[in-house]
Design an enzyme around this catalytic site. Structure first.
Site, PDB file in Angstrom:
ATOM      1  N   HIS A 188       0.825  -1.215   0.000  1.00 56.19           N
ATOM      2  CA  HIS A 188       0.000   0.000   0.000  1.00 56.19           C
ATOM      3  C   HIS A 188       0.862   1.269   0.000  1.00 56.19           C
ATOM      4  O   HIS A 188       2.051   1.238   0.341  1.00 56.19           O
ATOM      5  CB  HIS A 188      -0.927   0.017   1.226  1.00 56.19           C
ATOM      6  CG  HIS A 188      -0.191   0.058   2.525  1.00 56.19           C
ATOM      7  ND1 HIS A 188       0.342   1.216   3.042  1.00 56.19           N
ATOM      8  CD2 HIS A 188       0.114  -0.920   3.407  1.00 56.19           C
ATOM      9  CE1 HIS A 188       0.924   0.959   4.188  1.00 56.19           C
ATOM     10  NE2 HIS A 188       0.820  -0.337   4.437  1.00 56.19           N
ATOM     11  N   GLU A 229      -2.171  -7.095   7.405  1.00 55.52           N
ATOM     12  CA  GLU A 229      -0.832  -6.910   7.967  1.00 55.52           C
ATOM     13  C   GLU A 229      -0.647  -7.715   9.252  1.00 55.52           C
ATOM     14  O   GLU A 229      -1.631  -8.126   9.894  1.00 55.52           O
ATOM     15  CB  GLU A 229      -0.582  -5.413   8.222  1.00 55.52           C
ATOM     16  CG  GLU A 229       0.775  -5.057   8.814  1.00 55.52           C
ATOM     17  CD  GLU A 229       1.967  -5.482   7.956  1.00 55.52           C
ATOM     18  OE1 GLU A 229       2.035  -6.657   7.587  1.00 55.52           O
ATOM     19  OE2 GLU A 229       2.843  -4.637   7.707  1.00 55.52           O
TER      20      GLU A 229
END
Length: 205
Positions: A9, A82
């Site tokens: 990201h 994550e």
């Protein structure tokens, strides 16, 4: 032959300032949004059949321009989220190193087996992320697919595909924000053809 692109990201305030951000859900910064647009400009050349994305806001915001430009179907995959940092969430790594040195050092020495307090080890990340890859390879034996995920998760996937011990994911694999890491899957497995590529970000301040 399947080609897999692993995209981290774009920038968040936490990634830019050295904070542990796994389960917390910050948005992209203005620079991160520009990085996402740059990935969108790259996307048509990749000829994507599918985009898989972590459910976190920062990954979904990064994926939006990619999906819009490529017209590839989007699948949200919990396995691509994550690492969970547990009690370290939202705190600076430098602070943890100073205030919780024993736990930090134990994790640093062997993050494959040792997790942050209340968080995840590299083996735990691999256990949820690699099945996403297995499904992607099953559904797309050839063509191009893209994962939009996170720093630790991508590093663990890279180590697993290369046969690098998972405990070395933090000190063997580079993964800048909005970078693209690419593997090709042939008869003998995965070949790394690009690691942490950021050429598409040229000109972004």
């Amino acid at each position: 032959m399947l080609t897999l692109h692993l995209v981290r990201h774009g920038d968040t305030a936490q990634s830019a300032e050295g904070y542990f951000a796994g389960d917390i859900d910050p948005p992209l910064t203005e620079r991160g949004q520009k990085q996402a647009l740059a990935l969108g400009r790259l996307a048509p050349s990749l000829k994507l059949a599918q985009v898989y994305v972590s459910p976190k806001l920062r990954t979904r915001q990064t994926a939006e321009p990619i999906v819009a430009a490529s017209q590839a179907p989007l699948v949200v995959e919990e396995g691509l989220r994550e690492i969970a940092y547990g009690t370290w969430e939202g705190r600076k790594e430098s602070e943890i190193r100073a205030t919780d040195p024993d736990a930090y050092n134990a994790w640093s020495l062997d993050p494959a087996l040792v997790s942050p307090p209340g968080g995840e080890s590299a083996f735990a990340i691999a256990a949820r992320a690699l099945p996403v890859l297995v499904r992607a390879r099953r559904d797309h034996p050839s063509g191009n697919v893209l994962f939009v995920s996170h720093k630790a998760t991508i590093r663990v996937i890279v180590c697993a595909l290369l046969g690098v011990p998972l405990g070395r994911f933090r000190d063997r694999v580079s993964c800048p924000t909005a970078s693209v890491t690419t593997f090709e899957f042939g008869e003998r497995g995965a070949m790394l053809v690009d690691l942490g590529d950021t050429h598409h970000l040229q000109g972004i301040g």
